[in-house]
Design a protein around this motif. Structure first.
Motif, short mmCIF file in Angstrom:
data_model
loop_
_atom_site.label_atom_id
_atom_site.label_comp_id
_atom_site.label_asym_id
_atom_site.label_seq_id
_atom_site.Cartn_x
_atom_site.Cartn_y
_atom_site.Cartn_z
N PHE A 1 -9.07 -4.47 -0.82
CA PHE A 1 -10.20 -4.89 -1.64
C PHE A 1 -11.52 -4.41 -1.01
O PHE A 1 -12.37 -3.82 -1.69
N ALA A 2 -11.68 -4.61 0.29
CA ALA A 2 -12.91 -4.21 0.99
C ALA A 2 -13.14 -2.71 0.89
O ALA A 2 -14.27 -2.26 0.66
N ILE A 3 -12.09 -1.93 1.04
CA ILE A 3 -12.23 -0.47 0.95
C ILE A 3 -12.64 -0.07 -0.46
O ILE A 3 -13.55 0.75 -0.65
N ALA A 4 -12.00 -0.66 -1.46
CA ALA A 4 -12.29 -0.31 -2.85
C ALA A 4 -13.71 -0.66 -3.26
O ALA A 4 -14.34 0.08 -4.01
N CYS A 5 -14.24 -1.77 -2.77
CA CYS A 5 -15.56 -2.20 -3.24
C CYS A 5 -16.72 -1.71 -2.39
O CYS A 5 -17.87 -1.83 -2.80
N THR B 1 -2.54 -2.26 -3.21
CA THR B 1 -3.25 -1.28 -4.02
C THR B 1 -4.36 -2.00 -4.77
O THR B 1 -4.08 -2.93 -5.53
N ALA B 2 -5.60 -1.57 -4.53
CA ALA B 2 -6.76 -2.22 -5.15
C ALA B 2 -7.39 -1.30 -6.18
O ALA B 2 -7.45 -0.08 -5.98
N TYR C 1 -12.13 -6.95 -8.99
CA TYR C 1 -11.07 -6.05 -8.50
C TYR C 1 -9.72 -6.74 -8.60
O TYR C 1 -9.60 -7.94 -8.35
N ASP C 2 -8.70 -5.96 -8.94
CA ASP C 2 -7.32 -6.44 -8.93
C ASP C 2 -6.59 -5.75 -7.80
O ASP C 2 -6.71 -4.52 -7.63
#
Length: 171
Positions: A58-62, A91-92, A104-105
């Protein structure tokens, strides 16, 4: 793959042996092999560590730019237990981003592709910049762990955790 400063400095993810497999704006994929010291009293993967894996993805994706984006909240649903030796992958994917907030999912699966947990995360982008921290030393083996820890560092962390697990804690 070149890791962004956030992950190069992420000592918690490195200690857990997380590997960043995919990093793109609004999406990521991170894996972790479950170790014996990651099991709870029922010999299944501690739910907090399943969440930690999802939270890292989640942190990487956002975190898409130079601004610090943090979790504003998250909900997890556990669907299947796992145990030592299994590999979990989070997987985010961004679902929405508006102003300073995002949705985010995150799906956590095991090595067979079975769904282990689902997380819905809510992000908040701040006005802060990432702190200037020296990166965790990179490994010479070429392994792409979250923070590039060496085998010696991982061994030391495992020994430290083993010692901590034998310490009796009173409440």
């Amino acid at each position: 793959m070149t890791l962004r400063p956030m992950m190069r400095n992420d000592r918690a993810s490195a200690m857990l042996g997380m590997v960043v497999e995919h990093d793109a704006p609004g999406e990521s994929r991170v894996s972790m092999t479950v170790r014996d010291d990651m099991l709870n009293g029922f010999a299944i993967t501690h739910g907090g560590l399943v969440f930690t894996l999802a939270d890292t993805a989640f942190a990487i994706a956002c975190n898409e730019d130079e601004r610090v984006t943090v979790a504003g909240g998250a909900d997890i649903t556990f669907l299947k237990s796992t145990t030592a030796g299994q590999t979990l992958t989070a997987t985010a994917a961004r679902r929405a981003r508006s102003g300073r907030t995002g949705l985010y999912d995150i799906r956590v699966t095991d090595e067979t592709g079975d769904l282990v947990a689902e997380v819905r995360g809510r992000s908040i982008t701040t006005d802060r910049r990432p702190p200037a921290m020296p990166p965790v030393p990179s490994t010479s083996s070429g392994t792409s762990t979250a923070a590039g820890t060496s085998a010696a560092t991982e061994s030391h962390a495992h020994e430290r955790n083993a010692a901590l697990s034998t310490t009796e804690v009173s409440r």
